[in-house]
Design a protein around this motif. Structure first.
Motif, PDB file in Angstrom:
ATOM      1  N   THR A 212     -41.607  44.493  35.228  1.00  0.00           N
ATOM      2  CA  THR A 212     -40.331  44.378  34.520  1.00  0.00           C
ATOM      3  C   THR A 212     -39.537  43.164  34.995  1.00  0.00           C
ATOM      4  O   THR A 212     -38.986  42.412  34.183  1.00  0.00           O
ATOM      5  CB  THR A 212     -39.494  45.662  34.700  1.00  0.00           C
ATOM      6  N   ALA A 213     -39.501  42.949  36.290  1.00  0.00           N
ATOM      7  CA  ALA A 213     -38.792  41.788  36.827  1.00  0.00           C
ATOM      8  C   ALA A 213     -39.383  40.491  36.279  1.00  0.00           C
ATOM      9  O   ALA A 213     -38.645  39.554  35.945  1.00  0.00           O
ATOM     10  CB  ALA A 213     -38.822  41.802  38.351  1.00  0.00           C
ATOM     11  N   GLU A 214     -40.707  40.431  36.168  1.00  0.00           N
ATOM     12  CA  GLU A 214     -41.353  39.235  35.614  1.00  0.00           C
ATOM     13  C   GLU A 214     -41.010  39.065  34.134  1.00  0.00           C
ATOM     14  O   GLU A 214     -40.729  37.960  33.685  1.00  0.00           O
ATOM     15  CB  GLU A 214     -42.872  39.311  35.802  1.00  0.00           C
TER      16      GLU A 214
ATOM     17  N   ARG B 104     -38.355  40.102  32.586  1.00  0.00           N
ATOM     18  CA  ARG B 104     -36.934  39.757  32.451  1.00  0.00           C
ATOM     19  C   ARG B 104     -36.660  38.287  32.743  1.00  0.00           C
ATOM     20  O   ARG B 104     -35.617  37.767  32.342  1.00  0.00           O
ATOM     21  CB  ARG B 104     -36.069  40.649  33.352  1.00  0.00           C
ATOM     22  N   LYS B 105     -37.577  37.586  33.363  1.00  0.00           N
ATOM     23  CA  LYS B 105     -37.410  36.144  33.587  1.00  0.00           C
ATOM     24  C   LYS B 105     -37.435  35.364  32.274  1.00  0.00           C
ATOM     25  O   LYS B 105     -36.837  34.302  32.181  1.00  0.00           O
ATOM     26  CB  LYS B 105     -38.497  35.616  34.520  1.00  0.00           C
TER      27      LYS B 105
ATOM     28  N   THR C  74     -34.842  38.933  28.020  1.00  0.00           N
ATOM     29  CA  THR C  74     -33.772  39.813  28.494  1.00  0.00           C
ATOM     30  C   THR C  74     -33.318  40.811  27.425  1.00  0.00           C
ATOM     31  O   THR C  74     -32.437  41.622  27.688  1.00  0.00           O
ATOM     32  CB  THR C  74     -32.551  38.990  28.949  1.00  0.00           C
TER      33      THR C  74
ATOM     34  N   THR D  35     -42.006  48.049  38.319  1.00  0.00           N
ATOM     35  CA  THR D  35     -40.778  47.332  38.651  1.00  0.00           C
ATOM     36  C   THR D  35     -41.050  45.838  38.764  1.00  0.00           C
ATOM     37  O   THR D  35     -40.255  45.027  38.280  1.00  0.00           O
ATOM     38  CB  THR D  35     -40.162  47.861  39.960  1.00  0.00           C
ATOM     39  N   GLU D  36     -42.169  45.472  39.370  1.00  0.00           N
ATOM     40  CA  GLU D  36     -42.531  44.046  39.466  1.00  0.00           C
ATOM     41  C   GLU D  36     -42.807  43.466  38.088  1.00  0.00           C
ATOM     42  O   GLU D  36     -42.388  42.345  37.782  1.00  0.00           O
ATOM     43  CB  GLU D  36     -43.752  43.870  40.363  1.00  0.00           C
TER      44      GLU D  36
ATOM     45  N   PHE E 280     -34.064  46.736  38.316  1.00  0.00           N
ATOM     46  CA  PHE E 280     -35.131  45.773  38.048  1.00  0.00           C
ATOM     47  C   PHE E 280     -35.114  45.283  36.606  1.00  0.00           C
ATOM     48  O   PHE E 280     -35.922  44.448  36.232  1.00  0.00           O
ATOM     49  CB  PHE E 280     -36.497  46.388  38.360  1.00  0.00           C
ATOM     50  N   GLY E 281     -34.198  45.815  35.787  1.00  0.00           N
ATOM     51  CA  GLY E 281     -34.078  45.362  34.408  1.00  0.00           C
ATOM     52  C   GLY E 281     -34.549  46.358  33.377  1.00  0.00           C
ATOM     53  O   GLY E 281     -34.574  46.041  32.188  1.00  0.00           O
TER      54      GLY E 281
END
Length: 78
Positions: A24-26, A28-29, A32, A21-22, A54-55
């Motif tokens: 993926t969040a990175e 997605r910055k 996208t 999840t972390e 989380f994207g």
């Protein structure tokens, strides 16, 4: 991911050091559009919405039926 183009990312939710999840969040910055499909052994009913938040684009739970796995992947890769 920042230096290369990929058709799809298969993201293990339980990675060593940084969880999926972390990660993926990175991603997605700065990206996208690349589909990210989570692979996990956790209960889908409890955590699907959390993982999507989380994207991630989709979730496949382990163990999985190969036909279901291929159907999910082919829905994102043309």
């Amino acid at each position: 991911m920042q230096n290369n183009k990929f058709d799809l990312v298969l993201m293990d939710v339980h990675l060593p050091g940084i969880n999926g999840t972390e990660a993926t969040a990175e991603i997605r910055k700065f990206d996208t559009s690349t589909p990210i499909v989570a692979l996990t052994a956790i209960s889908l009913n409890e955590n699907r919405e959390m993982l999507l938040s989380f994207g991630m684009d989709d979730v496949v739970t382990k163990p999985f039926a190969p036909e279901h796995f291929y159907n999910v992947i082919s829905s994102y890769v043309k």
